[in-house]
Scaffold this active site. Structure first.
Site, short mmCIF file in Angstrom:
data_model
loop_
_atom_site.label_atom_id
_atom_site.label_comp_id
_atom_site.label_asym_id
_atom_site.label_seq_id
_atom_site.Cartn_x
_atom_site.Cartn_y
_atom_site.Cartn_z
CB CYS A 27 37.26 4.32 0.65
SG CYS A 27 36.90 2.56 0.81
CG HIS A 532 10.98 -3.23 11.18
ND1 HIS A 532 10.70 -2.40 12.23
CD2 HIS A 532 12.29 -2.96 10.86
CE1 HIS A 532 11.74 -1.66 12.53
NE2 HIS A 532 12.73 -1.99 11.71
#
Length: 618
Positions: A27, A532
């Site tokens: 939005c 990671h």
């Protein structure tokens, strides 16, 4: 400047990876995810991501508040994912209580059209102001063209909603357009209010479908079910052209005979109720809306009012509810301006200045609310006080707009000439001045200025130790473009030979992902590091990983952070290569003395070079 690709990658990881996303829309200021498992989302990691203001969970959605840059981050996520982000679809078995499902539907159907609606509405507001001040004659062809540009989208809104509703309910988009086109067809519009209208002898009460919202959404919902039924029962040789023919033949008369009149009755009733409140006790209606609007913003429910606004416009030709919302928005701008005037904290001032402009000019208040007024508590409360007072005064003046706009300073021309302009000026002035004065007079708990302590010491680099036994290779060898081209940060990669990850320095765990595949750290000198383990291993959902620390934990160099089963991960088809990267490149823009080849944990991996060190070197 925010690196949108970097923010997008971090958000994807923070919400549990692409595989955890059922749907995504955005939005005005936030990414709205429907997640398969919200437990996989790491709110702490997301809130620590540069470019992310905060997170919220409401209306059946996991919301990541970005602010003004949300379209760019959304586009970066679309580019980085196979699905590209999509609207929630009816075929995905929506879950949650009816209210959450309703809000989710409204967000999916209306958010794609809001910016076009607001942009053309702002143009309409400026055009109306030009006429009011005598700058433009309505008899000129220039006015005719500009009026068409500004009014067409709102007039033919059912066509736009036909597309977004079809995507949400998984109906055929062009059949939905055919239905919507019939509703606003000129000869049909001309029948509005005409007596003795029948369809095959059935009396029809023709109402206006110009700018309408309910009829097209309801009929597209029914269309989706009808299409699925017809495609099953009709012979394959004819189903492709008979299905849309039958659907249109049934759907359009159904709207004219049943859905349209019922929705018109609903809209008229709601508009009458709103009108009664704002005519009988206008100050009360304005005070309630002006006071509560920013609370709705916090929970991301404010755009759920769009259908109500549109129903009011379809019935009355104006938006009476928008007046108090202007007051609510500008009041938060006044509150954060008060913070800017009062605070002595340099970091807070640097946040408050753009947040003030964003709220007062653009009507985007999330940076002000989440970054400043809500954490400080008093300024947010004073902003609500300003919204209550300003909203009550504006509503008492009967102020309205005929254009759909985002309430903001730039959109004020939409209100000019519509209602009591003296009370409008007093109300909006009070909305800004009251919270500003209250904040300046009564203050707040001004945070201690930690900008110097939080920043890396001048000309001080950070030595990063190797977190996992293995072979060090250049980051360019990672078969993932986001890591390989260092867009997520500079560093190296390791091909692990053991299954344990250790802290590479003294610091804090800022992101311990529930899936265990990655961990984010901040050193005592300020360097931020991401470890990671493997590529796309978030898809394992935590399988073969065991976290040993939690977000917020203080760690010492060499502390065990997590364990993993490398053999099982590789057997599952995942590359175990482990990038180790510096994520706050604004403070640590380079690395030096990078190791290579076999390396045990605890040995020096590389040196994170601080911006102060680079400046000194020059």
């Amino acid at each position: 400047m925010t690196d949108h690709a970097k923010t997008a990658a971090a958000v994807l990881t923070g919400v549990g990876g692409e595989g955890n996303i059922t749907s995504m829309v955005h939005c005005a200021t936030r990414l709205r995810f429907v997640l398969k498992d919200e437990g996989k989302a790491d709110a702490a990691a997301l809130r620590a991501t540069p470019g992310v203001i905060t997170t919220a969970q409401a209306g059946g959605q996991y919301q990541v508040v970005i602010g003004n840059d949300v379209p760019e981050v959304f586009a970066a996520i679309q580019a980085a994912t196979k699905g590209g982000g999509s609207d929630t679809r009816a075929g995905e078995a929506p879950t949650g209580n009816p209210f959450n499902r309703f809000i989710r539907m409204i967000a999916a159907i209306f958010t794609p059209v809001l910016w076009a609606l607001a942009g053309t509405g702002l143009l309409k507001a400026f055009l109306a102001a030009a006429v009011t001040f005598g700058w433009m004659d309505t008899t000129t062809t220039t006015y005719t063209i500009l009026n068409a540009l500004s009014d067409a989208f709102l007039t033919f809104l059912p066509l736009a909603l036909a597309i977004t509703a079809a995507r949400y309910f998984r109906a055929a988009e062009f059949t939905s357009l055919a239905i919507a086109g019939a509703l606003v067809y000129p000869s049909i519009v001309a029948l509005n209010g005409q007596p003795d209208i029948t369809f095959f002898g059935i009396p029809v009460t023709m109402v206006s479908y110009v700018s309408s919202v309910i009829p097209i959404i309801v009929i597209v919902w029914l269309q989706a079910y009808a299409e699925r039924f017809l495609l099953k029962v009709l012979p394959s040789a004819v189903r492709r052209f008979l299905t849309p023919m039958i659907v249109v033949l049934i759907a359009v008369p159904l709207v004219f005979v049943v859905i349209g009149p019922l929705s018109n009755l609903l809209g008229t009733t709601l508009a009458s109720g709103i009108g009664w409140i704002f005519q009988t006790v206008p100050w009360l209606g304005g005070a309630i809306l002006g006071g509560l609007w920013q609370v709705f913003v916090i929970f991301g429910l404010h755009w759920g009012f769009v259908p109500l606004f549109q129903l009011e416009y379809q019935t009355t030709g104006s938006f009476l509810l928008f007046g108090p919302v202007f007051a609510a928005v500008l009041a938060q701008g006044g509150a954060v301006a008060g913070v800017l005037a009062r605070t002595r904290n340099r970091n807070l001032r640097s946040l408050a200045a753009p947040a003030t402009l964003s709220a007062l000019l653009a009507g985007i208040t999330e940076p002000a609310i989440y970054g400043i007024t809500l954490p400080l508590k008093r300024p947010f409360a004073f902003g609500i006080v300003g919204g209550v007072i300003g909203g009550a005064i504006v509503a008492t003046g009967g102020v309205f707009t005929r254009a759909f706009v985002v309430p903001s300073g730039l959109a004020l021309p939409a209100l000019l000439g519509n209602g009591d302009m003296v009370l409008l000026a007093i109300g909006l002035g009070a909305a800004v001045v009251v919270p500003f004065v209250l904040v300046v007079l009564f203050g707040f708990a001004d945070p201690v200025d930690e900008s110097v302590a939080a920043a890396p010491a001048a000309a001080t680099d950070t030595v990063v130790s190797n977190p996992v036994d293995g072979t060090v290779v250049p980051l360019a060898e990672v078969p993932d473009a986001a890591f390989a081209d260092a867009s997520l940060g500079k560093g190296v990669a390791i091909r692990p030979t053991s299954g344990a990850v250790y802290a590479p320095f003294d610091g804090t765990v800022v992101a311990a992902f529930p899936t265990g595949h990655a961990i984010g750290l901040r050193g005592v000198d300020g360097v931020e590091l991401l470890i990671h383990v493997g590529l796309d291993t978030v898809k394992l959902g935590g399988q073969h990983f065991a976290l040993k620390v939690q977000s917020g934990a203080e760690v010492k160099a060499g502390d065990l952070l997590l364990e993993f089963d490398g053999d099982a991960i590789e057997k599952a088809g995942y590359d175990l290569i482990t990038p180790v990267i510096v994520t706050n490149g604004d403070l640590y823009p380079d690395i030096a003395d990078a190791a290579s080849g076999p390396l045990s944990h605890g040995e020096t991996l590389f040196r994170a070079v601080s911006v102060d060190s680079l400046s000194t070197a020059r």
